[in-house]
Scaffold this active site. Structure first.
Site, mmCIF file in Angstrom:
data_model
loop_
_atom_site.group_PDB
_atom_site.id
_atom_site.type_symbol
_atom_site.label_atom_id
_atom_site.label_comp_id
_atom_site.label_asym_id
_atom_site.label_seq_id
_atom_site.Cartn_x
_atom_site.Cartn_y
_atom_site.Cartn_z
ATOM 1 N N SER A 158 0.873 -1.187 0.000
ATOM 2 C CA SER A 158 0.000 0.000 0.000
ATOM 3 C C SER A 158 0.903 1.228 0.000
ATOM 4 O O SER A 158 2.066 1.155 0.429
ATOM 5 C CB SER A 158 -0.858 -0.025 1.270
ATOM 6 O OG SER A 158 -1.472 1.230 1.465
ATOM 7 N N TYR A 171 -2.222 -0.961 10.185
ATOM 8 C CA TYR A 171 -2.316 -1.284 8.753
ATOM 9 C C TYR A 171 -1.046 -0.838 8.029
ATOM 10 O O TYR A 171 -0.420 -1.614 7.297
ATOM 11 C CB TYR A 171 -3.544 -0.607 8.146
ATOM 12 C CG TYR A 171 -3.696 -0.827 6.654
ATOM 13 C CD1 TYR A 171 -4.255 -1.998 6.162
ATOM 14 C CD2 TYR A 171 -3.277 0.139 5.734
ATOM 15 C CE1 TYR A 171 -4.388 -2.207 4.792
ATOM 16 C CE2 TYR A 171 -3.409 -0.064 4.369
ATOM 17 C CZ TYR A 171 -3.971 -1.233 3.899
ATOM 18 O OH TYR A 171 -4.093 -1.448 2.539
HETATM 19 P P1 NAP Z 1 -11.431 -5.838 0.399
HETATM 20 O O1 NAP Z 1 -12.391 -5.407 -0.634
HETATM 21 O O2 NAP Z 1 -11.716 -5.547 1.836
HETATM 22 O O3 NAP Z 1 -11.166 -7.394 0.214
HETATM 23 C C1 NAP Z 1 -10.308 -8.065 1.090
HETATM 24 C C2 NAP Z 1 -10.474 -9.554 0.926
HETATM 25 O O4 NAP Z 1 -9.677 -10.178 1.950
HETATM 26 C C3 NAP Z 1 -11.907 -10.020 1.133
HETATM 27 O O5 NAP Z 1 -12.187 -11.088 0.259
HETATM 28 C C4 NAP Z 1 -11.890 -10.490 2.573
HETATM 29 O O6 NAP Z 1 -12.853 -11.482 2.881
HETATM 30 C C5 NAP Z 1 -10.493 -11.076 2.679
HETATM 31 N N1 NAP Z 1 -10.091 -11.163 4.070
HETATM 32 C C6 NAP Z 1 -10.053 -10.166 4.977
HETATM 33 N N2 NAP Z 1 -9.720 -10.655 6.180
HETATM 34 C C7 NAP Z 1 -9.539 -11.979 6.033
HETATM 35 C C8 NAP Z 1 -9.215 -13.030 6.920
HETATM 36 N N3 NAP Z 1 -9.041 -12.834 8.215
HETATM 37 N N4 NAP Z 1 -9.108 -14.279 6.423
HETATM 38 C C9 NAP Z 1 -9.327 -14.525 5.123
HETATM 39 N N5 NAP Z 1 -9.651 -13.578 4.229
HETATM 40 C C10 NAP Z 1 -9.777 -12.321 4.692
HETATM 41 O O7 NAP Z 1 -10.004 -5.215 0.141
HETATM 42 P P2 NAP Z 1 -9.286 -4.770 -1.225
HETATM 43 O O8 NAP Z 1 -9.410 -3.322 -1.339
HETATM 44 O O9 NAP Z 1 -9.676 -5.673 -2.330
HETATM 45 O O10 NAP Z 1 -7.764 -5.032 -0.803
HETATM 46 C C11 NAP Z 1 -6.988 -6.074 -1.351
HETATM 47 C C12 NAP Z 1 -5.549 -5.794 -0.990
HETATM 48 O O11 NAP Z 1 -5.140 -4.554 -1.569
HETATM 49 C C13 NAP Z 1 -5.293 -5.642 0.513
HETATM 50 O O12 NAP Z 1 -4.049 -6.227 0.828
HETATM 51 C C14 NAP Z 1 -5.232 -4.150 0.715
HETATM 52 O O13 NAP Z 1 -4.461 -3.806 1.833
HETATM 53 C C15 NAP Z 1 -4.582 -3.715 -0.579
HETATM 54 N N6 NAP Z 1 -4.817 -2.308 -0.941
HETATM 55 C C16 NAP Z 1 -6.056 -1.890 -1.321
HETATM 56 C C17 NAP Z 1 -6.251 -0.559 -1.702
HETATM 57 C C18 NAP Z 1 -7.596 -0.044 -2.151
HETATM 58 O O14 NAP Z 1 -7.720 1.172 -2.427
HETATM 59 N N7 NAP Z 1 -8.620 -0.872 -2.251
HETATM 60 C C19 NAP Z 1 -5.173 0.330 -1.685
HETATM 61 C C20 NAP Z 1 -3.911 -0.130 -1.284
HETATM 62 C C21 NAP Z 1 -3.762 -1.463 -0.921
HETATM 63 P P3 NAP Z 1 -14.384 -11.099 3.204
HETATM 64 O O15 NAP Z 1 -14.924 -10.536 1.938
HETATM 65 O O16 NAP Z 1 -14.970 -12.392 3.570
HETATM 66 O O17 NAP Z 1 -14.347 -10.089 4.298
#
Ligand code: NAP
Length: 251
Positions: A158, A171
């Site tokens: 991130s 985080y």
């Molecule tokens: P998201 O929409 O919240 O999706 C996260 C996924 O991880 C969901 O499928 C969630 O499952 C799963 N997860 C969370 N906790 C878990 C656990 N304890 N055990 C197993 N699975 C778990 O997040 P995202 O935005 O797609 O983020 C994906 C990655 O990109 C992350 O590493 C995040 O830090 C990084 N990131 C995102 C952004 C952004 O703007 N979106 C920016 C920078 C970095 P559930 O659906 O069942 O909760």
């Protein structure tokens, strides 16, 4: 300095044909999009996540599109133990002779608090899901990754894992740890393995996590997970052979 994929990169439709790839957090957001995209480029995808219904929906979508039949591994990474990882590695070893890639994508945001106010158990949960689970899974899956001719490990970072920012607490610290994990592992494997290890910062993306972190933002101003897929494909497929130890940006 951040790395980027080559300009105008176009993955071939069979980029991942014959490969088996584990995606964590495959039920929603970027992980869901990556799982669908990897499957549509020929991979057999192992969908790991904590909400079975979401994983089943992704599974059904992949099957309906007649892509290689995926597999589901339901696991809450907050409770992940070494013995569960042994079971996963054993199950994968009976199904596949090798593992060609792991996308460590699942993360939680935790509290947006000053470090002075951070709760101990919240802090520990973020570290467990975002850092410790990556270590446990990677360590137990290394023999299967070593068995592949050119495996790829992608660790999700991130912007706040590269430059610290107030009130991003555990985080941000977990993402700095992810960058450190990537550098150490890439350095360890560089001389004695064909496994490459890179980190990837997706950047602001329209997902549930982004909407939770920025409730006042217009969600649709951010790119969709799907639009980031060229970078996810490049790093997972053989087009990135020899690329290791680098911190990529998807945007
Ligand atoms: P998201 O929409 O919240 O999706 C996260 C996924 O991880 C969901 O499928 C969630 O499952 C799963 N997860 C969370 N906790 C878990 C656990 N304890 N055990 C197993 N699975 C778990 O997040 P995202 O935005 O797609 O983020 C994906 C990655 O990109 C992350 O590493 C995040 O830090 C990084 N990131 C995102 C952004 C952004 O703007 N979106 C920016 C920078 C970095 P559930 O659906 O069942 O909760």
């Amino acid at each position: 300095m951040a790395a980027y994929i080559p300009d105008n990169y176009q993955p071939t439709s069979n980029l991942l044909k014959g490969k088996s790839i584990l995606v964590t957090g495959a039920g929603d957001g970027i992980g869901r999009s990556a799982a669908l995209s990897y499957a549509s480029h020929g991979a057999t995808v192992i969908l790991l996540g904590r909400t079975l219904a979401k994983l089943e929906t992704v599974y059904d979508e992949i099957e309906a599109a007649r892509h290689p039949q995926p597999a589901i591994f339901e696991s809450n990474l907050a409770d992940l133990t070494p013995s569960q990882c042994t079971d996963l590695a054993g199950a994968l070893a009976t199904e596949f002779i090798q593992l060609d890639g792991v996308l460590h994508n699942a993360s939680i945001l935790g509290e947006r608090q000053y470090i002075a106010d951070a709760g101990y158990w919240q802090w520990m949960e973020v570290m467990q899901v975002n850092v410790n689970a990556q270590f446990l899974l990677t360590q137990h899956l290394l023999p299967l990754l070593q068995a592949a001719p050119s495996a790829s490990i992608i660790l999700t970072s991130s912007g706040v894992g590269r430059t610290g920012k107030a009130r991003w607490g555990a985080y941000a610290v977990s993402k700095f740890a992810t960058e450190g994990f990537m550098q150490v592992l890439a350095s360890e494997l560089r001389e004695r393995s064909a496994i490459r290890v890179n980190s990837l910062n997706p950047g602001a993306t329209n997902t549930a996590m982004r909407r939770a972190a920025y409730p006042d933002e217009k969600a649709t101003d951010n790119p969709s997970p799907h639009s980031l897929m060229p970078t996810y494909l490049y790093l997972m497929g053989d087009d990135s052979l020899g690329v290791t130890g680098q911190a990529f940006d998807a945007q």
